[in-house]
Motif scaffolding. Structure first.
Motif, short mmCIF file in Angstrom:
data_model
loop_
_atom_site.label_atom_id
_atom_site.label_comp_id
_atom_site.label_asym_id
_atom_site.label_seq_id
_atom_site.Cartn_x
_atom_site.Cartn_y
_atom_site.Cartn_z
N TRP A 134 -7.01 11.81 0.79
CA TRP A 134 -6.70 10.75 1.75
C TRP A 134 -7.91 9.89 2.09
O TRP A 134 -7.81 8.67 2.21
N SER A 182 -2.73 -2.62 5.39
CA SER A 182 -3.10 -1.86 4.19
C SER A 182 -3.51 -0.44 4.54
O SER A 182 -3.11 0.52 3.85
N ALA A 188 0.83 -1.21 0.00
CA ALA A 188 0.00 0.00 0.00
C ALA A 188 0.86 1.25 0.00
O ALA A 188 0.59 2.22 -0.72
N THR A 189 1.93 1.25 0.79
CA THR A 189 2.82 2.41 0.86
C THR A 189 3.45 2.69 -0.49
O THR A 189 3.50 3.84 -0.94
N ILE A 226 0.87 4.26 -2.92
CA ILE A 226 0.46 5.64 -2.62
C ILE A 226 1.61 6.62 -2.83
O ILE A 226 1.40 7.72 -3.35
N SER A 235 -1.20 2.87 3.60
CA SER A 235 -1.75 3.86 2.66
C SER A 235 -1.87 5.24 3.29
O SER A 235 -1.78 6.26 2.59
N GLU A 273 -8.84 1.50 0.21
CA GLU A 273 -7.94 0.51 0.82
C GLU A 273 -8.65 -0.38 1.84
O GLU A 273 -8.22 -1.51 2.06
N VAL A 286 -8.71 7.45 -0.63
CA VAL A 286 -7.76 6.33 -0.60
C VAL A 286 -8.14 5.37 0.53
O VAL A 286 -8.11 4.15 0.37
#
Length: 455
Positions: free
Chosen positions: A345, A405, A327-328, A331, A409, A352, A348
């Motif tokens: 945000w 996750s 996830a990181t 993003i 994110s 997620e 997202v």
């Protein structure tokens, strides 16, 4: 001994002559295969124009050694012939008193250009632009402009984008591409060859990542840099942006690995600097991982009662860290490309959350299947309450992967909001964070499901 040295120098110069007809990029590649100290001998027989070509390549690793070895007069002529931005970068690497001697002997135009470029902060449009711009008054014709390009072509880094200026204020009016100039009638006004829209420009302090985004968005090959009065102070070309993208991607990759970005090539950086770049993050991650031991100590009683739970700790920790790292990475890249903004945000997060639940359910199901198969085939005995153990592992994976996750994110948004580089949310950092919380989730689930049986 002296004859051997002369023979070696003659051999090196012979290699240079063999490379004279090569493309400059191939010549630089060949030169980089030698030790930096050998470059002056190899290039000693080349013309100044060829030396300028070589030194204008940022990939050439022996630029400082070459300039330092040249007679002061020849070095000054070579620097004056280079693009202003590259000459500025090179002068910044040369040690005193040689740097001051070279700057003092530069012609006023080159010296002023170098001084202006050196004043801009690193990472800004001003620090990567060149001051060698083709500009013409707005009252010129296409024919006059083309003739002017023929005259100044050798002294300009790019001739593919021409800045059209107001004859009185000298402010930028439009930009014209060489392609449209060639296709226009010679007697037509130069502005007739321009596309009638506001030109794409940046200021000297615009971040170079934003400049790269504009190049990609508007498909530009060059972008003028203007001041508050819309006067052209320089131009950023596509080759500068390619170098920028390469540097930025290299920094991000290094940060993803859980370390500070290197300022020099790997083989050139000193041992002490390498330790400083790596040890800080590694110690921070180690201290973070200590919390994992603390979490396990907190559940020591549960571990004594249900040793079988310890078998799945590596599985639980790695799954949460992997989902968070995925996830990181997604993003951070989306933020870098401008696909998502800070204000997105919550969108997202909403995306997620179901993704994490689905991925967690998939891994949880696989975990349950694995325990069931091993138990049924007699490969391992998880005890009379093996069904509850399987449910604990499956439910734990569901919660941990979802948490990983969501954490992975949201962390880049938090860092960007605090003014840090989102790339600092490296995979090891996220994995460490999720490891600790993952254990808490796992054992909390176990307390609920196994209470009254194993616990």
């Amino acid at each position: 001994m002296e004859d051997i040295v002369r023979e070696d120098e003659a051999t090196l110069r012979s290699r240079a002559l063999d490379l004279e007809g090569e493309h400059v990029a191939d010549l630089v590649e060949h030169l980089n295969e030698h030790e930096p100290e050998e470059a002056p001998a190899i290039l000693a027989g080349l013309s100044e124009d060829r030396l300028i070509e070589v030194l204008d390549q940022p990939e050439f690793e022996a630029s400082v050694e070459l300039i330092s070895s040249l007679p002061i007069g020849r070095a000054v002529r070579v620097l004056a012939g280079m693009s202003a931005d590259r000459a500025t970068d090179l002068l910044a690497e040369i040690e005193e008193p040689r740097r001051s001697q070279l700057i003092a002997k530069l012609d006023p135009e080159t010296r002023n250009a170098v001084a202006r470029l050196a004043a801009y902060p690193e990472g800004s449009a001003g620090s990567i632009m060149t001051t060698e711009v083709v500009s013409v008054p707005a009252n010129w014709t296409v024919g006059q402009t083309l003739q002017h390009i023929r005259v100044v072509e050798k002294s300009r880094e790019t001739i593919y984008t021409i800045c059209v200026l107001d004859p009185v204020t000298q402010a930028l009016v439009q930009t014209v591409t060489l392609r449209r100039l060639i296709a226009a009638e010679p007697n037509a006004p130069v502005l007739s060859a321009a596309r009638h829209r506001r030109p794409i420009t940046v200021t000297p302090r615009t971040d170079r990542e934003e400049v790269a985004r504009l190049f990609s968005k508007y498909d530009q090959i060059a972008v003028p840099v203007v001041d508050e009065r819309f006067h052209v102070v320089g131009i950023v070309t596509v080759d500068d942006i390619i170098d920028t993208i390469f540097e930025e991607s290299t920094e991000d990759v290094q940060k993803f690995g859980g370390m500070e970005a290197l300022d020099e090539p790997y083989m050139d950086i000193s041992f002490l600097m390498m330790m400083r770049k790596r040890a800080g993050w590694l110690c921070a991650l180690f201290i973070g991982e200590m919390l994992t031991a603390t979490a396990m100590q907190h559940f020591e009683t549960e571990l004594e009662k249900a040793i079988v739970l310890t078998l799945f700790i590596p599985l639980i920790m790695s799954s949460g860290g992997n989902s968070g790292s995925q996830a990181t990475s997604l993003i951070i890249r989306a933020l870098a490309l401008g696909e998502v903004k800070l204000r997105d945000w919550w969108r997202v997060a909403l995306r997620e959350l179901p993704s994490g639940l689905t991925l967690g359910a998939i891994l949880g199901t696989l975990g349950i299947i694995r325990i069931t198969v091993w138990q049924m085939l007699g490969l391992y005995d998880y005890g009379e309450h093996w069904i509850l153990v399987a449910a604990t592992v499956g439910t734990g994976l569901l919660g941990i992967v979802t948490f990983g996750s969501m954490t992975g994110s949201m962390l880049p948004f938090i860092l960007q909001r605090l003014g840090f580089d989102p790339a600092s949310a490296s995979a090891p950092f996220v994995a460490t964070l999720v490891d600790v919380t993952g254990l808490v989730i796992y054992f909390s689930v176990a307390l609920v499901i196994l209470s009254g049986t194993l616990l």
